[in-house]
Design an enzyme around this catalytic site. Sequence first.
Site, PDB file in Angstrom:
ATOM      1  N   ASP A 197     -34.711 -71.685  -1.132  1.00 22.67           N
ATOM      2  CA  ASP A 197     -33.734 -70.683  -0.677  1.00 22.67           C
ATOM      3  C   ASP A 197     -32.769 -70.404  -1.829  1.00 22.67           C
ATOM      4  O   ASP A 197     -32.139 -71.321  -2.351  1.00 22.67           O
ATOM      5  CB  ASP A 197     -32.990 -71.237   0.547  1.00 22.67           C
ATOM      6  N   ASP A 221     -35.305 -64.041   0.048  1.00 24.54           N
ATOM      7  CA  ASP A 221     -34.841 -65.150  -0.807  1.00 24.54           C
ATOM      8  C   ASP A 221     -35.245 -66.527  -0.286  1.00 24.54           C
ATOM      9  O   ASP A 221     -34.734 -67.529  -0.764  1.00 24.54           O
ATOM     10  CB  ASP A 221     -33.311 -65.078  -0.977  1.00 24.54           C
ATOM     11  N   GLU A 222     -36.163 -66.573   0.666  1.00 17.84           N
ATOM     12  CA  GLU A 222     -36.427 -67.859   1.316  1.00 17.84           C
ATOM     13  C   GLU A 222     -37.898 -67.977   1.691  1.00 17.84           C
ATOM     14  O   GLU A 222     -38.488 -67.025   2.202  1.00 17.84           O
ATOM     15  CB  GLU A 222     -35.563 -67.910   2.582  1.00 17.84           C
TER      16      GLU A 222
HETATM   17  P1  TTP Z   1     -29.104 -66.461   3.078  1.00 14.35           P
HETATM   18  O1  TTP Z   1     -30.115 -67.268   2.340  1.00 14.35           O
HETATM   19  O2  TTP Z   1     -28.832 -66.784   4.514  1.00 14.35           O
HETATM   20  O3  TTP Z   1     -27.698 -66.533   2.326  1.00 14.35           O
HETATM   21  P2  TTP Z   1     -27.393 -66.548   0.775  1.00 14.35           P
HETATM   22  O4  TTP Z   1     -28.626 -66.628  -0.044  1.00 14.35           O
HETATM   23  O5  TTP Z   1     -26.493 -65.385   0.465  1.00 14.35           O
HETATM   24  O6  TTP Z   1     -26.505 -67.844   0.608  1.00 14.35           O
HETATM   25  P3  TTP Z   1     -26.969 -69.370   0.657  1.00 14.35           P
HETATM   26  O7  TTP Z   1     -26.606 -69.925  -0.691  1.00 14.35           O
HETATM   27  O8  TTP Z   1     -26.173 -69.988   1.753  1.00 14.35           O
HETATM   28  O9  TTP Z   1     -28.448 -69.382   0.900  1.00 14.35           O
HETATM   29  O10 TTP Z   1     -29.491 -64.929   3.036  1.00 14.35           O
HETATM   30  C1  TTP Z   1     -30.106 -64.352   1.895  1.00 14.35           C
HETATM   31  C2  TTP Z   1     -29.637 -62.947   1.690  1.00 14.35           C
HETATM   32  O11 TTP Z   1     -29.891 -62.156   2.842  1.00 14.35           O
HETATM   33  C3  TTP Z   1     -28.146 -62.846   1.467  1.00 14.35           C
HETATM   34  O12 TTP Z   1     -27.790 -62.974   0.090  1.00 14.35           O
HETATM   35  C4  TTP Z   1     -27.789 -61.497   2.021  1.00 14.35           C
HETATM   36  C5  TTP Z   1     -28.845 -61.236   3.077  1.00 14.35           C
HETATM   37  N1  TTP Z   1     -28.247 -61.400   4.418  1.00 14.35           N
HETATM   38  C6  TTP Z   1     -27.773 -60.263   5.094  1.00 14.35           C
HETATM   39  O13 TTP Z   1     -27.889 -59.141   4.597  1.00 14.35           O
HETATM   40  N2  TTP Z   1     -27.193 -60.419   6.331  1.00 14.35           N
HETATM   41  C7  TTP Z   1     -27.041 -61.646   6.915  1.00 14.35           C
HETATM   42  O14 TTP Z   1     -26.497 -61.750   8.030  1.00 14.35           O
HETATM   43  C8  TTP Z   1     -27.531 -62.823   6.215  1.00 14.35           C
HETATM   44  C9  TTP Z   1     -27.392 -64.193   6.822  1.00 14.35           C
HETATM   45  C10 TTP Z   1     -28.123 -62.638   4.980  1.00 14.35           C
HETATM   46 MG    MG Z   2     -30.106 -68.016   0.377  1.00 16.98          MG
END
Ligand code: TTP
Ligand code: MG
Length: 395
Positions: free
Chosen positions: A12, A106-107
Amino acid sequence: MQQAPRAIIHVDMDAFYASVEELDDPSLVGKPVIVAGLGRRGVVSTANYEARKYGVRSAMATSEARRRCPDGVYIYPRHDRYAAISEVVFGVFAEVTPMIEGLSLDEAFLDVTASLRLFHSVEAIGRRVKDAIRERTGLNASVGMAQNKLLAKLASELSKPDGFLAIAPDQVRGYLDPLPVGRMWTVGKVAEEALHKVGIRTIADLMQADDWRLNRAVGERHAAQLRQLCRGDDRRPVVTDAPEVSIGSEWTFEYDLEDLGTAEAWLLRQCEKVGARARARGVEARTVSVKLREPPFVTHSRQAQMPVTGNATPDIYAVARRLLQVWWNQHPRPRLRLLGVTLSGFDARRGDEQQDMFATPATDKRSDGVQDMINGRFGAGALVRAGVLKTRGSE
Ligand code: TTP
Ligand code: MG
């Protein structure tokens, strides 16, 4: 039945959208960065870790974020750029295993069991993935490794940001026991409250609770499932044929749409299409996006999360319609040249064992099932919802 040991990796990216913005504009590094819709009803997509110190979170209203972090840098999302980097990241995954289950841009989960012979240990594979992502994109990924999805995801979450953690079988209790029950997969707000009411606050509490107490709190079915998960036992396979990261459908109109009712009818039609494709593939989406193009070429994209993952047309349409209406009402003279709907953030749901693990769906899906069957037999469009008939003739 005893399962053969597996090696699962969860990857992630850290603060993904915000990190891409920092990468492209290094003057942002060290500042609170918030990627968000900027309109009056805009919502935060993500915030970098600097901004999270102010309490800014994904899905928060941008107005609330501005109140908490007035000096932050607010940036409108650039989905194409994030998608391009995501492709590089998924290219790295493909170098260590073909068994990749993408959950969002991203995951992903990787099943690297069969790759162990070549790379010797799961840590060696995880390190290689992390380093290659860093080298090729300049971004940090958090990497969790364990014997199943539940624990691998927990490992990446616990070690984030810039995380790297393997949870070995003899360490499972040490990591799980102190966690609040609300952190456990399948425990939402309602179940969490019910568990708190009977004095179960941590996973250790849940492990020690007697049957009647647990059953009373969440019902027998969920109780049995929770016991299994809290033992660290998760048999969900990595589903590689989760087809793509998104399923989309869009239409360019010969004449601009100038009336909301007609636009909604078209939107419903797009929702039927993407819903049917998701159902055919057995995947459920978390995110619904709508694409709106004003003539001649100004394109807007709006997205929101479904309350629960799903693929039923009415659920998709409910979210998409709200996005369309908000956009429409914000425009003094709304006109549309193109309209599209995309589903993303998939959760693959296959196999009986797996289905058992999920709660009741939000909407009765029987009407979708009948519609899919008839359309499958007589060609798409043979049976459509009444609202869609408005679109007939304007193609
Ligand atoms: P995430 O992996 O949930 O968050 P992140 O990568 O920003 O942070 P973390 O370090 O905690 O993993 O989500 C990945 C991307 O998806 C995030 O950068 C933006 C998008 N996203 C949205 O557009 N809306 C949302 O509600 C969420 C949770 C994520
Ligand atoms: Mg993330």
